[in-house]
Design an enzyme around this catalytic site. Structure first.
Site, short mmCIF file in Angstrom:
data_model
loop_
_atom_site.label_atom_id
_atom_site.label_comp_id
_atom_site.label_asym_id
_atom_site.label_seq_id
_atom_site.Cartn_x
_atom_site.Cartn_y
_atom_site.Cartn_z
N LYS A 106 0.85 -1.19 0.00
CA LYS A 106 0.00 0.00 0.00
C LYS A 106 0.88 1.24 0.00
CE LYS A 106 -3.81 2.06 2.71
NZ LYS A 106 -4.63 1.88 3.94
N SER A 185 -9.48 1.69 3.20
CA SER A 185 -8.61 2.46 2.34
C SER A 185 -7.56 1.61 1.64
CB SER A 185 -7.90 3.53 3.18
OG SER A 185 -7.05 2.94 4.16
N SER A 209 -9.95 -0.84 7.25
CA SER A 209 -9.30 -0.63 5.95
C SER A 209 -8.61 -1.85 5.38
CB SER A 209 -8.29 0.52 6.05
OG SER A 209 -8.96 1.74 6.28
#
Length: 505
Positions: A106, A185, A209
């Site tokens: 990420k 996210s 997330s």
């Protein structure tokens, strides 16, 4: 996208999967697991270089549609070649774990290389970190190949934008049904794992997330106990809740990654020091037990399954019966004690102050950055309204955080209230009923797990008539990863629900 184009895309992907081979024989790349990859390395049917080339081709083909990858590592083939050379020199002895395996991170996880680390924001483009994030350093020590960065929801959704959107990466799409949210996210890691754009991926969670995009993209996500994995070098939201964990196609793959990234880090000393006592001798793979549901006491919380439509509810009831059939003891109709109506307000109040403090500290520690404070991030967005889509999304949460003045009386009261909810809610329920886990649908318990720093594992559970994935989540108290892994693995092996995405419109 028109349906014929989707069919052409699916056919092209299928052709690629059929044709690509590595080393001395054919290797099945589709849904390849870490264990299968290491077997391929050992028997000569695969090399790291061939595997990386496959994923790079996959990214080139799918990313214009899915927007899951924000940046590819220009050094990834060199890393793969080095892994192949190490394996050859060792006579194959290092063909284990994540050695030579491509990993997507990420884009809030720092890497000290030619990749950017920006949380999806243009404000941080070109910033230079001092060192790899703690988890990235551990991946490198394990021999993993850093394939690139995955698209996050910008600022890990602290700025309220569409789930999976960032100014740098655009809008991530759900590979199962393109019109459905990928959730956030860690949308990019979830989509990339689901669509076979990397062997394994790494996401982060503050409150949902990892769990939410894992559920909606039909992958396994492990949200570890806070502190089990280091947060050093990760663009923060709050040190109370931030945690880094794997998002993969199988429980076994996720556990491979977890084993590689857990442990003490002097740059996140307080949290990793406190959580190190939970790491079992011999690691987590020993808990991949086919009989892992046997004897487990699993709490089924009242109202968490009943809220769903009849068809998914029927599937969930079948899964609960499967757990019972495999030896689990289900304790149904449990309630979390306490009044939870102020949970969101208390979390938001405290998180605003923590975000400003944590982000400012991160930005000031960078070797170079176009912005050095939250105030400068806000100013950057104001100066670039079109690129940052201020008209669509604004930046109200960033502005609210900037107005805070540290941890004062209101924030301390919020912290006491959140601790009270956690201790009197999940912790009390688990201890009173001697539970090994609670089980819920989808993302429904993420905030409860978040405030206590507690772990959870999401596992694919099924698909709607339209093809939208849904999942099941096993949650427990801090340090409960071994028993959660046992249950998640046994459930996965008993149900084998996951299927590759169909790219429906």
């Amino acid at each position: 996208m028109a349906q014929p184009r989707l069919q052409v895309l699916a056919a092209a992907v299928a052709l690629t999967l059929a044709l690509v081979a590595g080393g001395g024989g054919a290797f099945e790349f589709q849904e390849a697991t870490v264990d299968a990859i290491q077997l391929g390395f050992r028997n000569g049917s695969l090399t790291s270089a061939a595997l990386v080339r496959f994923y790079l081709d996959r990214i080139a083909r799918l990313n214009p549609l899915l927007r899951a990858v924000i940046e590819v590592n220009p050094d990834t083939l060199a890393q793969a070649a080095r892994a192949d050379a190490e394996r050859s020199a060792s006579g194959g002895r290092c063909a284990a774990g994540l050695h030579g395996v491509p990993v997507l991170l990420k884009d809030n996880i720092a890497t000290r290389d030619r990749l950017n680390t920006t949380a999806g924001s243009l404000a941080l483009l070109g910033s230079v970190v001092r060192r790899d994030a703690g988890v990235a350093a551990r991946l490198r020590r394990a021999g993993a190949v850093i394939l690139g960065k995955a698209n996050p929801t910008e600022w890990s959704n602290f700025r309220q934008v569409d789930p999976g959107w960032s100014a740098r990466g655009g809008q991530t799409q759900n590979p199962y049904v393109l019109s459905v949210t990928p959730c956030g996210s860690s949308a990019g890691p979830g989509v990339a794992a689901a669509a076979n754009m990397a062997a394994v991926t790494l996401g982060s969670e503050t409150a949902g997330s990892i769990i939410c995009p894992s559920v909606l993209n039909s992958v396994v996500g492990i949200k570890p106990t806070v502190g089990l994995t280091s947060r050093s070098g990760v663009i923060p939201i709050t040190p109370r809740q931030d945690t880094i964990g794997p998002m993969c196609r199988t429980v076994s793959d996720a556990v491979h990654v977890l084993d590689a990234i857990v442990g003490y880090d002097e740059l996140d000393a307080e949290a990793t020091g406190a959580a190190s006592k939970y790491i079992p001798h011999g690691g987590y793979r020993q808990f991949l037990r086919i009989d892992g549901l046997r004897g487990k006491r699993i709490g089924v919380l009242r109202g968490f399954f009943e809220q769903y439509a009849p068809e998914p509810r029927r599937v969930y009831e079948k899964h609960l019966s499967t757990m019972r059939h495999h030896g689990a003891i289900l304790i149904k109709d449990l309630d979390l004690a306490g009044n939870w109506t102020d949970l969101g307000d208390q979390m938001g109040l405290l998180m605003n102050a923590e975000f400003k403090l944590s982000l400012n500290a991160y930005l000031k520690d960078l070797l170079y950055s176009p912005v050095r404070s939250l105030a400068q991030v806000i100013a950057f967005n104001n100066a670039h309204p079109k690129e940052e889509r201020l008209k669509d999304f604004g930046q109200a949460d960033l502005i609210a955080a900037e107005k805070t003045t540290g941890i004062g009386a209101a924030e301390r009261a919020a912290l006491r209230r959140l601790n009270e909810l956690s201790t009197g809610g999940l912790e009390k329920t688990v201890k009173e009923h001697r539970l090994d886990a609670v089980v819920v649908a989808n993302n429904d318990i993420s905030a409860v797990l978040a405030i206590g720093g507690c772990p959870g594992i999401a596992v694919p559970a099924g698909y709607s008539e339209e093809g939208v994935p849904f999942g099941i989540v096993f949650g427990g108290l801090r340090g409960y990863e071994p028993r959660l892994i046992e249950m998640a693995y046994a459930f996965e092996q008993a149900t084998k629900v996951r299927r590759p995405p169909a790219f429906r419109h």
